[in-house]
Enzyme design. Structure first.
Site, PDB file in Angstrom:
ATOM      1  N   LYS A  93     -15.668  -5.526  10.695  1.00 39.03           N
ATOM      2  CA  LYS A  93     -15.233  -4.198  10.232  1.00 39.03           C
ATOM      3  C   LYS A  93     -16.239  -3.679   9.215  1.00 39.03           C
ATOM      4  CE  LYS A  93     -10.265  -5.177  10.397  1.00 39.03           C
ATOM      5  NZ  LYS A  93      -9.162  -5.638   9.525  1.00 39.03           N
ATOM      6  N   CYS A 113     -10.571  -1.879   3.162  1.00 34.88           N
ATOM      7  CA  CYS A 113     -10.695  -1.893   1.697  1.00 34.88           C
ATOM      8  C   CYS A 113     -12.072  -2.369   1.222  1.00 34.88           C
ATOM      9  CB  CYS A 113      -9.593  -2.767   1.099  1.00 34.88           C
ATOM     10  SG  CYS A 113      -9.309  -4.299   1.997  1.00 34.88           S
ATOM     11  N   VAL A 124       0.836  -1.210   0.000  1.00 32.32           N
ATOM     12  CA  VAL A 124       0.000   0.000   0.000  1.00 32.32           C
ATOM     13  C   VAL A 124       0.868   1.255   0.000  1.00 32.32           C
ATOM     14  CG1 VAL A 124      -1.696   1.326   1.325  1.00 32.32           C
ATOM     15  CG2 VAL A 124      -1.963  -1.143   1.091  1.00 32.32           C
ATOM     16  N   GLN A 184     -11.872 -11.593  -1.936  1.00 30.69           N
ATOM     17  CA  GLN A 184     -10.815 -10.617  -1.713  1.00 30.69           C
ATOM     18  C   GLN A 184      -9.440 -11.100  -2.186  1.00 30.69           C
ATOM     19  OE1 GLN A 184     -13.058  -9.230   2.357  1.00 30.69           O
ATOM     20  NE2 GLN A 184     -10.954  -8.524   2.137  1.00 30.69           N
ATOM     21  N   HIS A 200     -10.728  -6.467  -5.087  1.00 32.07           N
ATOM     22  CA  HIS A 200     -11.742  -7.215  -4.339  1.00 32.07           C
ATOM     23  C   HIS A 200     -13.066  -7.151  -5.116  1.00 32.07           C
ATOM     24  CE1 HIS A 200      -8.913  -7.384  -1.183  1.00 32.07           C
ATOM     25  NE2 HIS A 200      -9.427  -6.538  -0.321  1.00 32.07           N
TER      26      HIS A 200
HETATM   27  P1  A2P Z   1       9.571  -3.057   5.884  1.00 37.44           P
HETATM   28  O1  A2P Z   1       9.476  -3.199   4.397  1.00 37.44           O
HETATM   29  O2  A2P Z   1      10.825  -2.374   6.314  1.00 37.44           O
HETATM   30  O3  A2P Z   1       9.274  -4.315   6.636  1.00 37.44           O
HETATM   31  P2  A2P Z   1       3.048  -4.908   3.667  1.00 37.44           P
HETATM   32  O4  A2P Z   1       1.655  -4.555   4.147  1.00 37.44           O
HETATM   33  O5  A2P Z   1       3.154  -4.946   2.181  1.00 37.44           O
HETATM   34  O6  A2P Z   1       3.576  -6.129   4.344  1.00 37.44           O
HETATM   35  O7  A2P Z   1       3.995  -3.670   4.136  1.00 37.44           O
HETATM   36  C1  A2P Z   1       4.106  -3.254   5.462  1.00 37.44           C
HETATM   37  C2  A2P Z   1       4.892  -1.942   5.520  1.00 37.44           C
HETATM   38  O8  A2P Z   1       4.980  -1.538   6.889  1.00 37.44           O
HETATM   39  C3  A2P Z   1       6.329  -2.075   5.042  1.00 37.44           C
HETATM   40  O9  A2P Z   1       6.735  -0.849   4.474  1.00 37.44           O
HETATM   41  C4  A2P Z   1       7.068  -2.339   6.334  1.00 37.44           C
HETATM   42  O10 A2P Z   1       8.426  -1.976   6.296  1.00 37.44           O
HETATM   43  C5  A2P Z   1       6.331  -1.413   7.268  1.00 37.44           C
HETATM   44  N1  A2P Z   1       6.497  -1.840   8.669  1.00 37.44           N
HETATM   45  C6  A2P Z   1       6.067  -2.967   9.252  1.00 37.44           C
HETATM   46  N2  A2P Z   1       6.403  -2.990  10.574  1.00 37.44           N
HETATM   47  C7  A2P Z   1       7.055  -1.828  10.813  1.00 37.44           C
HETATM   48  C8  A2P Z   1       7.649  -1.255  11.961  1.00 37.44           C
HETATM   49  N3  A2P Z   1       7.650  -1.876  13.154  1.00 37.44           N
HETATM   50  N4  A2P Z   1       8.245  -0.042  11.843  1.00 37.44           N
HETATM   51  C9  A2P Z   1       8.272   0.601  10.653  1.00 37.44           C
HETATM   52  N5  A2P Z   1       7.703   0.112   9.522  1.00 37.44           N
HETATM   53  C10 A2P Z   1       7.107  -1.087   9.590  1.00 37.44           C
END
Ligand code: A2P
Length: 339
Positions: free
Chosen positions: A216, A132, A16, A159, A245
């Protein structure tokens, strides 16, 4: 020159977050400065915005100094911890997680439905971006609610795996490849194989037998539409589709309306495209909706089983309108009217 804004995208490396960058770029949002934030895992990575390579910074308590708009899509626990910090630092947070959606002080906004609720961002400095499946459904329901009043909705969703994040897209692709090569597919993200299968299970199960995703849809729909009397029952199903979706939506209206009236109302509704010509085999599909911001509605017909019933088939790109585009649209309202 038009005013520009200092924008942060938290979770920029995710499915996203990445799309948020694309939406900001495509819609030419007035970005003055762009700060990209992710976890320790992304240290050293760069992402491209308008042809420029921007380094990803590791999220920390000081990440939001000087930021005016912070788009969050890094999961609920990150939002819980960091959205209040960002708000305290002076940013308005548009949060894509489920963390703040049902907080009565936090507005939950779909710009085609309740743009006026953005004004309540001043309560906490946070605006929640809905789930979503809820977003695309309310975009289609609102014109019908205005026309005839909605009494009850029964919805079944189909979905896409991208709703679970980038890792689920990789899992589906890995399983398809494994099947093609005659190997046993590995399931890590979902409890069962998703390739060639479907799972009536999205988010965690609740005490009432529904999943959290289903609840939700019930609670968020009422909040966005500003009408707690709407009855709703949902069954949410994960299907082996990458993007978009789809939803089979059965509606009981308060006043009787015809499919022609529904078609006419939806044809004029913001954010909706009616794709409904069965004689020409025209109906919305996930591949048709993917990559665009419109919510496609088709299969509009009278429910033959009840007095005041309408059936619809509603499809939208879950990563775009279901998440990133909706968040950027909220940021556009903030930029144009409030900041
Ligand atoms: P990262 O790529 O460094 O893990 P998705 O929904 O596609 O799995 O993406 C989740 C997003 O949220 C990614 O950009 C991920 O970064 C970020 N993210 C997940 N956990 C954390 C955290 N604890 N701190 C900062 N960013 C996070």
């Amino acid at each position: 020159m038009a005013r520009q804004f200092k924008v942060a995208v938290c979770g920029a490396t995710g499915a996203v977050g990445n799309q948020m960058l694309q939406c900001l770029e495509e819609r030419d949002f007035p970005v003055g400065e762009l700060r990209l934030l992710a976890s320790e895992r992304s240290r050293g990575k760069t992402l491209t915005y308008k042809g420029q390579s921007i380094p990803v910074q590791v999220l920390g308590p000081d990440s939001f100094q000087g930021i005016q708009i912070a788009l969050f899509s890094a999961g609920a626990s990150t939002s819980k911890q960091f959205a209040p910090l960002a708000a305290r630092a002076g940013a308005v947070v548009v949060d894509n997680s489920s963390c703040w959606r049902m907080d009565p002080a936090v507005p939950l906004v779909v710009p085609e439905v309740n743009p006026q609720d953005v004004a309540a961002y001043t309560n906490q400095g946070i605006i929640a971006n809905p789930n979503c499946s809820t977003i695309q459904m309310v975009v289609a329901l609102k014109p019908i609610h205005d026309l005839a009043g909605i009494e009850r909705v029964v919805v079944s969703t189909y979905q896409a795996v991208s709703g679970t994040g980038q890792k689920a897209i990789f899992e589906l692709e890995g399983q398809l490849k494994a099947l093609h090569e005659g190997r046993a597919p590995e399931a890590k993200v979902y409890p069962y194989q998703i390739a060639g299968n479907l799972l009536p299970h999205i988010d965690v199960f609740q005490d009432n037998g529904y999943t959290k995703e289903e609840m939700k849809m019930v609670l968020e729909t009422r909040k966005i539409m500003g009408d707690d009397s709407i009855k709703l029952s949902a069954t949410c199903v994960r299907v082996p589709v990458r993007y978009s979706h789809s939803e089979a939506v059965n509606i009981t209206t308060r006043k009787k309306i015809t499919p022609e009236q529904v078609r006419a109302a939806l044809a004029q509704a913001p954010g909706v495209k009616v794709v409904d010509d069965p004689a020409k085999l025209l109906y919305p599909t996930p591949l048709m909706a993917a990559g665009q911001d419109l919510t496609l509605v088709g299969r509009i017909r009278e429910d033959i089983s009840q007095e005041r019933g309408i059936d619809l088939w509603v499809v939208a790109d879950n990563i775009r309108k279901g998440a990133a585009t909706n968040a950027v649209q909220i940021a556009e309202i903030l930029a144009a009217k409030y900041l």
